[in-house]
Write an enzyme that holds these catalytic residues in place. Structure first.
Site, PDB file in Angstrom:
ATOM      1  N   CYS A 123       0.398  11.315  -6.300  1.00 22.13           N
ATOM      2  CA  CYS A 123       1.688  10.978  -5.689  1.00 22.13           C
ATOM      3  C   CYS A 123       1.443   9.846  -4.692  1.00 22.13           C
ATOM      4  O   CYS A 123       0.502   9.075  -4.865  1.00 22.13           O
ATOM      5  CB  CYS A 123       2.364  12.202  -5.058  1.00 22.13           C
ATOM      6  N   HIS A 124       2.277   9.728  -3.670  1.00 23.27           N
ATOM      7  CA  HIS A 124       2.131   8.628  -2.714  1.00 23.27           C
ATOM      8  C   HIS A 124       0.948   8.859  -1.764  1.00 23.27           C
ATOM      9  O   HIS A 124       0.084   7.997  -1.630  1.00 23.27           O
ATOM     10  CB  HIS A 124       3.432   8.439  -1.927  1.00 23.27           C
TER      11      HIS A 124
END
Length: 112
Positions: free
Chosen positions: A70-71
């Site tokens: 993810c981020h």
């Protein structure tokens, strides 16, 4: 509290370079993918889990090594835990997410 299996972005780059037989899952939103992505990842946005969670085995093989991105590593940690509950035996959270990948591995990947 269960400690989730994890992999660093440096280890991720090494595994991709070795062309290891991996399932790569990105749980970010499509708009985030439009900004920055790493080739080879399939997108299963966590916000759309109700649309894909019931038939996760149609998307992913529970017996394959699965790495989740993810981020920054929070949403992927959620997904890693959930996949483990679904019977995925070899799943790892990518620590630091795509932000760490951009900072430590490939600066051409945009940061946001």
């Amino acid at each position: 509290m269960t400690v989730l299996p994890q992999i660093t972005v440096t280890e991720l780059a090494q595994r991709i370079a070795e062309a290891a037989d991996l399932q790569l899952v990105d749980v970010r939103e499509p708009s985030e993918l439009a900004t920055a992505q790493i080739p080879g990842f399939i997108n299963l946005p966590l916000s759309e889990a109700e649309q894909w969670s019931q038939n996760i085995q149609a998307h992913l093989d529970p017996s394959k090594e699965t790495l989740v991105l993810c981020h920054h590593g929070m949403r992927s940690a959620q997904m890693t835990g959930w996949l483990m509950q679904q019977g995925f035996g070899n799943v790892k959270n990518i620590v630091g997410g795509i932000a760490a990948y951009s900072a430590q591995v490939d600066p051409s990947v945009p940061r946001y």
